[in-house]
Design a protein around this motif. Structure first.
Motif, PDB file in Angstrom:
ATOM      1  N   PRO A  17       0.834  -1.196   0.000  1.00 28.73           N
ATOM      2  CA  PRO A  17       0.000   0.000   0.000  1.00 28.73           C
ATOM      3  C   PRO A  17       0.874   1.254   0.000  1.00 28.73           C
ATOM      4  N   ILE A  18       0.329   2.322  -0.528  1.00 31.18           N
ATOM      5  CA  ILE A  18       1.018   3.612  -0.528  1.00 31.18           C
ATOM      6  C   ILE A  18       0.663   4.295   0.790  1.00 31.18           C
ATOM      7  N   ASP A  19       1.670   4.606   1.595  1.00 29.47           N
ATOM      8  CA  ASP A  19       1.435   5.215   2.902  1.00 29.47           C
ATOM      9  C   ASP A  19       1.114   6.697   2.804  1.00 29.47           C
ATOM     10  N   THR A  20       1.890   7.432   2.019  1.00 25.30           N
ATOM     11  CA  THR A  20       1.652   8.867   1.837  1.00 25.30           C
ATOM     12  C   THR A  20       2.084   9.270   0.431  1.00 25.30           C
ATOM     13  N   TYR A  21       1.596  10.432   0.016  1.00 25.83           N
ATOM     14  CA  TYR A  21       1.983  10.991  -1.271  1.00 25.83           C
ATOM     15  C   TYR A  21       2.038  12.496  -1.140  1.00 25.83           C
ATOM     16  N   GLY A  22       2.753  13.139  -2.025  1.00 24.62           N
ATOM     17  CA  GLY A  22       2.877  14.597  -2.029  1.00 24.62           C
ATOM     18  C   GLY A  22       4.338  15.004  -2.056  1.00 24.62           C
ATOM     19  N   ASN A  23       4.591  16.292  -2.151  1.00 22.52           N
ATOM     20  CA  ASN A  23       5.961  16.808  -2.244  1.00 22.52           C
ATOM     21  C   ASN A  23       6.754  16.133  -3.355  1.00 22.52           C
ATOM     22  N   GLY A  24       6.067  15.754  -4.435  1.00 25.21           N
ATOM     23  CA  GLY A  24       6.739  15.174  -5.583  1.00 25.21           C
ATOM     24  C   GLY A  24       7.101  13.714  -5.457  1.00 25.21           C
ATOM     25  N   GLY A  25       6.476  12.992  -4.499  1.00 23.33           N
ATOM     26  CA  GLY A  25       6.828  11.580  -4.350  1.00 23.33           C
ATOM     27  C   GLY A  25       5.841  10.800  -3.513  1.00 23.33           C
ATOM     28  N   MET A  31       9.831   2.940   2.728  1.00 30.92           N
ATOM     29  CA  MET A  31      10.764   3.606   1.807  1.00 30.92           C
ATOM     30  C   MET A  31      10.093   4.845   1.236  1.00 30.92           C
ATOM     31  N   SER A  32      10.891   5.686   0.630  1.00 29.89           N
ATOM     32  CA  SER A  32      10.318   6.825  -0.075  1.00 29.89           C
ATOM     33  C   SER A  32      10.851   6.837  -1.499  1.00 29.89           C
ATOM     34  N   HIS A  45       7.471   0.253  -9.486  1.00 28.40           N
ATOM     35  CA  HIS A  45       8.568   0.751 -10.312  1.00 28.40           C
ATOM     36  C   HIS A  45       8.530   2.275 -10.399  1.00 28.40           C
ATOM     37  N   GLY A  46       9.699   2.896 -10.448  1.00 28.80           N
ATOM     38  CA  GLY A  46       9.756   4.304 -10.788  1.00 28.80           C
ATOM     39  C   GLY A  46       9.232   4.479 -12.199  1.00 28.80           C
ATOM     40  N   TRP A  47       8.553   5.592 -12.454  1.00 27.19           N
ATOM     41  CA  TRP A  47       7.893   5.815 -13.752  1.00 27.19           C
ATOM     42  C   TRP A  47       8.274   7.197 -14.231  1.00 27.19           C
ATOM     43  N   ASP A  48       8.720   7.323 -15.473  1.00 31.03           N
ATOM     44  CA  ASP A  48       9.220   8.588 -16.010  1.00 31.03           C
ATOM     45  C   ASP A  48       8.146   9.607 -16.372  1.00 31.03           C
TER      46      ASP A  48
END
Length: 128
Positions: A17-25, A31-32, A45-48
């Protein structure tokens, strides 16, 4: 002998699950990650992609390659909801993936719920 810094593609094997989002990430699995994310059955995966205009069929290649394991694709389009381009909608439909665009915050919340229900869900999330 000590090796220098090794730069690898951002990848977390598995789902989380995604814990938090914002500030560009995003933060997930203790992990962040700075930048956008593509959450598919093979991992996170990181996405461009940084803007909705960059959402092309080729940007979703990893999703299309794993279509047999995905029923629903949540697309976080940034701060505002944006309709997916027609070629992308058609490519996803051909693979029997239901795509649901929404702002990134709504996509994160919905992804977490569906993931908690063990649904066959994936998410493409543009960082905000």
């Amino acid at each position: 002998m000590a090796r220098g810094i090794e730069i690898r593609e951002a990848h977390f094997p598995g789902t989380a699950p995604i814990d938090t989002y914002g500030n560009g990430g995003f933060r997930f699995a203790d992990m962040s990650h700075r930048g956008s994310l593509l959450c598919v059955p093979s991992g996170i995966h990181g996405w461009d992609v940084t803007t909705p205009e960059e959402m092309t069929v080729s940007a979703f290649e990893r999703v299309l390659d794993q279509a047999d394991e995905i029923e629903v694709l949540l697309v976080g389009t940034g701060l505002d909801m944006v309709i997916l381009p027609k070629p992308l909608r058609e490519a996803l439909r051909a693979k029997k993936i239901v795509a649901d665009p929404m702002n990134t915050g709504a996509a994160v919340r919905t992804y977490n719920i569906l993931l908690g229900e063990s649904r066959a869900v994936a998410a493409a999330l543009i960082a905000v």
